[in-house]
Each structure stands twice: as structure tokens, then as C-alpha cells.
Motif scaffolding. Structure first.
Motif, short mmCIF file in Angstrom:
data_model
loop_
_atom_site.label_atom_id
_atom_site.label_comp_id
_atom_site.label_asym_id
_atom_site.label_seq_id
_atom_site.Cartn_x
_atom_site.Cartn_y
_atom_site.Cartn_z
N LEU A 58 8.32 21.76 -4.88
CA LEU A 58 8.09 22.74 -5.93
C LEU A 58 8.58 24.12 -5.50
N ARG A 59 9.47 24.70 -6.32
CA ARG A 59 10.05 26.01 -6.00
C ARG A 59 9.65 27.08 -7.00
N SER A 60 9.20 26.65 -8.18
CA SER A 60 8.84 27.60 -9.22
C SER A 60 7.61 27.09 -9.96
N LEU A 61 6.61 27.96 -10.05
CA LEU A 61 5.35 27.62 -10.72
C LEU A 61 4.95 28.80 -11.58
N ASP A 62 4.87 28.58 -12.89
CA ASP A 62 4.46 29.65 -13.79
C ASP A 62 3.26 29.18 -14.60
N GLU B 171 6.66 24.99 -15.58
CA GLU B 171 6.57 26.19 -16.40
C GLU B 171 5.53 25.95 -17.48
N GLU C 197 10.47 20.19 -14.47
CA GLU C 197 11.87 20.02 -14.08
C GLU C 197 11.89 19.36 -12.71
N LYS D 34 10.05 22.43 -10.56
CA LYS D 34 9.64 23.56 -11.40
C LYS D 34 8.59 23.10 -12.40
#
Length: 121
Positions: A93-97, A65, A53, A63
Motif C-alpha cells: 500500500l502506497r496511498s491511503l485516503d 481511495e 487499485e 492504493k
């Protein structure tokens, strides 16, 4: 405007696309087939790739994912050791899964690895 200056089009930033391809190679090491739709085509906008994203204005990746993306069929080593420096180009980058991928450790950039450990959990 930054995205236009960096890669000459309104797609994702070139350095982030390159980093995504390096991340794909790391996930696939030594001989997996994960993320086949992430291609090395300069005309492809990585902001439209599955699991990615981007910010709609800056076109920077915000993001990732990547839950259960590793191909387990041809693994020699069930554990993944990620070179943390691959993630350095992702300045927004604010979200890394990365869960479900048997991530065992971060290697390379030690300072960044401890910060990423808390993002991944």
C-alpha cells in the motif's frame, strides 16, 4: 506469480480481500451500508472493486481511495475509530485516503497507528 500461489487465481490476494472486507465492516459499524459492491464472493477480484487499485503484476493493493464513503444516515457515533491492524496485510500500500469519513482515531496496533496518521492527513 505470488498472487497465483496465494489465492489460486489471477485475482487479488486472499488476505488482502479479507482485509478489505474487514475495513468495509469497520466503515459500516454499527449499521451503515457503505461499499455494497465489496462482496464476500471468493470468485470476485477485489482489484476491480471501486476505490481499490492494485499493482498489475503482483495483484497487491497499492492504493485505497475511500473519500467520503461512510453512510451517515444511521450513525449512532459520528466518529470512526479504525483498528489499524486491519491494514497490516496491505504490504504494498502506497496511498491511503480516508478523508471525509470522520476518522477520529486509530486503535489496536499503536506502532502502526502513528505512521498511518501521517499517511491519512
Amino acid at each position: 506469480m505470488l498472487a497465483v500461489l496465494d489465492n489460486g487465481c489471477n485475482g487479488c490476494l486472499k488476505k488482502e480481500r479479507i482485509a478489505l472486507l474487514q475495513l468495509k465492516d469497520s466503515i459500516n459499524f454499527p449499521n451503515g451500508t457503505s461499499l455494497p459492491y465489496w462482496e464476500e464472493d471468493d470468485d470476485m477480484d477485489c482489484c476491480y472493486w471501486k476505490h481499490v487499485e492494485c499493482n498489475s503484476t503482483t495483484r497487491r493493493v497499492i492504493k485505497l481511495e475511500l473519500v467520503d464513503t461512510r453512510d451517515w444516515g444511521s450513525r449512532i457515533d459520528d466518529y470512526w475509530h479504525l483498528n489499524a491492524s486491519i491494514l497490516l496485510p496491505f504490504e504494498s500500500l502506497r496511498s491511503l485516503d480516508l478523508s471525509g469519513n470522520q476518522l477520529s482515531s486509530f486503535i489496536g496496533n499503536e506502532g502502526m497507528a502513528s505512521d498511518l496518521f501521517y499517511m491519512v492527513k
